[in-house]
Design an enzyme around this catalytic site. Structure first.
Site, short mmCIF file in Angstrom:
data_model
loop_
_atom_site.label_atom_id
_atom_site.label_comp_id
_atom_site.label_asym_id
_atom_site.label_seq_id
_atom_site.Cartn_x
_atom_site.Cartn_y
_atom_site.Cartn_z
N HIS A 1 13.61 21.19 -22.47
CA HIS A 1 13.63 19.71 -22.18
C HIS A 1 12.73 19.12 -23.28
O HIS A 1 11.77 18.20 -22.79
CB HIS A 1 13.08 19.39 -20.80
CG HIS A 1 14.22 19.75 -19.78
ND1 HIS A 1 15.29 18.76 -19.62
CD2 HIS A 1 14.56 20.87 -18.88
CE1 HIS A 1 16.11 19.19 -18.59
NE2 HIS A 1 15.76 20.67 -18.21
N ASP B 1 12.18 24.64 -16.17
CA ASP B 1 13.61 24.46 -15.67
C ASP B 1 14.53 24.64 -17.05
O ASP B 1 14.19 24.32 -17.96
CB ASP B 1 13.81 23.63 -14.95
CG ASP B 1 13.67 22.30 -15.52
OD1 ASP B 1 12.46 22.17 -16.34
OD2 ASP B 1 14.33 21.23 -15.30
N GLU B 2 15.78 25.10 -16.39
CA GLU B 2 16.75 25.03 -17.53
C GLU B 2 16.52 25.45 -18.81
O GLU B 2 16.64 24.70 -19.65
CB GLU B 2 17.56 23.49 -17.39
CG GLU B 2 17.76 23.38 -15.66
CD GLU B 2 18.38 21.88 -15.79
OE1 GLU B 2 19.45 21.66 -15.07
OE2 GLU B 2 17.72 21.02 -16.63
N VAL B 3 15.69 26.40 -18.96
CA VAL B 3 15.62 26.92 -20.46
C VAL B 3 16.84 27.42 -20.99
O VAL B 3 17.26 28.55 -20.57
CB VAL B 3 14.39 27.86 -20.48
CG1 VAL B 3 14.27 28.35 -21.91
CG2 VAL B 3 13.13 27.34 -19.80
N GLU C 1 13.06 28.28 -11.54
CA GLU C 1 13.57 29.29 -12.44
C GLU C 1 12.45 30.16 -13.20
O GLU C 1 12.71 31.16 -13.38
CB GLU C 1 13.88 28.39 -13.69
CG GLU C 1 15.21 27.80 -13.44
CD GLU C 1 15.32 26.44 -13.16
OE1 GLU C 1 14.16 26.07 -12.47
OE2 GLU C 1 16.11 25.44 -13.73
#
Ligand code: NAG
Ligand code: NAG
Ligand code: NAG
Ligand code: NAG
Ligand code: NAG
Ligand code: NAG
Ligand code: NAG
Length: 546
Positions: A282, A342-344, A397
């Site tokens: 992000h 998050d969301e790597v 995560e």
């Protein structure tokens, strides 16, 4: 059955049909249901409240607060603010009553003052676990004809003033207030709203309006997701190129003064500002302003012009992050900073030959979770080494990927299957915050506040020790489809359902049907205070002059 009394006082023009479950849901001539707002109820519901049929009359011109205990500027400001809120001369929400107030058997006198008794000196900044308890007595048997608000803390005072303001029932040129006794405190310590100023820039005026509403809902955290892939509006004096090249425009920025204004406005309302700088994913908007920060992605053996997460193999990046977070934490005084995580996406790391070599050298070939761990553990280390010694919150995560994290990390749960996740997180001994069931940006047709209200944070399989690690929750309004035009109506009063869930007791928040008239009344109050809050379904605000 309080609300039923309120119902039968009004709407005499409507055919009444008894509905057993929804006792305040009524049917108009056409047979269509609507909700009748309650009268003089508090949202979120106080932990302990008793109300009598007797009432006192508050006349705006004769009323003032009397200070008995400790005093401070925050308290003075609050008394002035609430006087304005309560006696807004342009207030449209006025219930006209035919009988003069004094002519009923329940009239218990005029309430010309409330004694404000702060028992301890004011604290300057709000913090996790601050004391928010207060008690309020209006014309109680042990103190008839009197009003008293008592708290050990300025934060409790702020909550108590909000409750007092909500008890006033507009009645012609004055207000009535039932004889009432309240002892109140929050169920959870952390009660927040996430806003996102990266997908769309949110002007400062909307942030302040949001903070006002947070205070009125007894929320105590503004989680400010300030930057993301799309834009970097935070102005760093050390690294001006970050916003210089990463903001949407050079008008759409938050400089030190803007941030100080938001933090101060929030402090005055007992609201913490917890900022989030989400890494290593992000972060696309960070790239143009900081060479070497992001991972170069490769296709067919060549850089393809795309960039991925922060490059964990470049040691310069940790020096940069140390300086940047030193600056960030000097602007955001809260003990906690949210570090995201998050969301790597691993694709770009997989494509990059330098990273592949690094992983080989470190015996972690193919294990990108381990690579993430390299980054996150260095980040957490550098945060805890800052002079401000901050605590940190991370998205789930980081825990899920098995990253070794310090035992005081707070894990923020946001994905589906949260009961399982929360059982795991708390079993591992970490504190946790729940958001999974409160994603306000997921909009649907219908009364979705009831779904938010139905989400019980303790409905995971945990022991008492595990439950104690649940510090609270946050409603989230991600900004992809939200800007200054719809922020307020999209969030409110839907977030108010979460506010009550997090403040009031578990037993008090089981019944969505008895909550319905109260949340309608609260919405009417917010409207009358000038906030353009959205509709929850068919209803109307009595006394609204249109
Ligand atoms: C407040 O007082 C009014 C007037 O006596 C009464 O009708 C109403 O039921 C009372 N409300 C509550 C919540 O007790
Ligand atoms: C910012 O970027 C410009 C090029 O656009 C560069 O000349 C300058 O050195 C950069 N400033 C910093 C502080 O890195
Ligand atoms: C990687 O593994 C090899 C062989 O097992 C070992 O000799 C080397 O010290 C390890 N390197 C690291 C960085 O752990
Ligand atoms: C957390 O770790 C620190 C040292 O790393 C230790 O002093 C502390 O007791 C630990 N706390 C808990 C609750 O395990
Ligand atoms: C919780 O832990 C169990 C046991 O390690 C695992 O099987 C399960 O997938 C975990 N649940 C979640 C949501 O991660
Ligand atoms: C709840 O957790 C306990 C202890 O971790 C475990 O023994 C039990 O099987 C779990 N129950 C359910 C329904 O998952
Ligand atoms: C007073 O009411 C007006 C109209 O509802 C509103 O715009 C204004 O913000 C209110 N002022 C206060 C202090 O609540």
């Amino acid at each position: 059955m309080i609300q039923c009394v309120a119902c039968s006082l009004k709407g005499i023009m409507w055919r009444e049909i008894l509905v057993t479950a929804l006792f305040c849901l009524r049917y108009g001539e056409g047979g269509f249901p609507y909700i009748v707002p309650s009268v003089g109820q508090i949202w979120p519901q106080p932990q302990h409240i008793t109300t009598e049929q007797t009432y006192m009359v508050v006349r705006p011109n004769s009323f003032s607060f009397t200070l008995n205990g400790y005093d401070c500027v925050t308290l003075q400001d609050a008394l002035k603010r609430y006087t304005d809120i309560m006696f807004n001369s342009s207030n449209e929400y006025q219930i006209k009553k035919v009988d003069p107030w004094t002519k009923t058997q329940y009239f218990s006198g005029y309430l010309d003052t409330v004694h404000v008794n702060l028992l301890k000196p004011c604290e300057h900044m709000p913090y996790l676990g601050m004391d928010e308890q207060y008690s309020l007595k209006i014309d109680t048997p042990d103190d008839p004809g009197k009003g008293t608000l008592i708290s050990e803390s300025i934060w409790g005072m702020l909550r108590g003033l909000e409750s007092f303001s909500q008890l006033l029932i507009p009645d012609g040129s004055a207000y009535t207030i039932n004889s009432t006794q309240i002892t109140d405190y929050p169920r959870f310590r952390h009660r927040g709203l996430l806003i996102d100023s990266a997908r769309h820039y949110l002007p400062k005026s909307k942030l302040l309006e949001t903070v006002d509403l947070l205070g009125m809902n007894k929320f105590n955290v503004l989680h400010w997701h300030i930057v993301d892939d799309q834009s970097f509006p935070f102005v760093s004096t050390q690294f001006p190129n970050l916003s210089g090249k990463g903001a949407y425009s050079q008008e759409r920025l938050y400089d030190a003064q803007d941030i100080a204004d938001v933090v101060e406005y929030a402090r005055n309302r007992g609201v913490r500002v917890v900022v989030e700088f989400d890494t290593p994913g992000h972060t696309r908007s960070w790239g143009p302003g900081q060479d070497g920060l992001l991972t170069t992605c490769y296709s067919d053996g060549k850089p393809d012009g795309n960039y991925g997460p922060i490059d964990p193999t470049n040691d310069d990046n940790y020096d940069f992050l140390t300086l940047l977070f030193t600056e960030i934490t000097s602007h955001f005084p809260d003990h906690y900073v949210h570090l995201g995580g998050d969301e790597v996406s691993f694709d770009c790391w997989e494509s990059n030959p330098t990273i592949t070599q690094y992983m080989k050298d470190h015996n972690i070939t193919g294990d990108y979770g381990k690579l993430e761990e390299v980054y996150v553990s260095k980040l957490l280390q550098l945060i805890s080494n800052l002079p401000t010694k901050n605590g940190y919150i991370v998205w789930q995560e980081v825990f899920d990927n098995g990253v070794a994290i310090a035992n005081d990390t707070v894990v923020h749960v946001w994905k589906g299957g949260w009961q399982d996740e929360m059982a795991n997180v708390t079993k591992a001994g970490y504190e946790t915050i729940l958001s999974s069931c409160w994603y306000l940006d997921h909009i649907t047709y219908g009364t979705d506040w009831k779904t938010y209200y139905g989400c019980e944070p303790f409905s995971f399989n945990g022991t008492q020790t595990q439950n104690n690690l649940l510090v609270g929750g946050e409603a989230c309004i991600w900004g992809e489809y939200v800007d200054k035009a719809n922020l307020i109506p999209r969030v409110w009063p839907r977030a108010s359902a979460v506010a009550e869930k997090l403040w009031s007791s578990m037993e008090q928040t089981q019944d969505v049907n008895s909550a319905a008239p109260r949340i309608e009344e609260f919405r009417c109050k917010l409207l009358s205070r000038g906030f353009m809050v959205d509709s929850l379904g068919p209803s109307f605000c009595p006394g609204d002059n249109l």
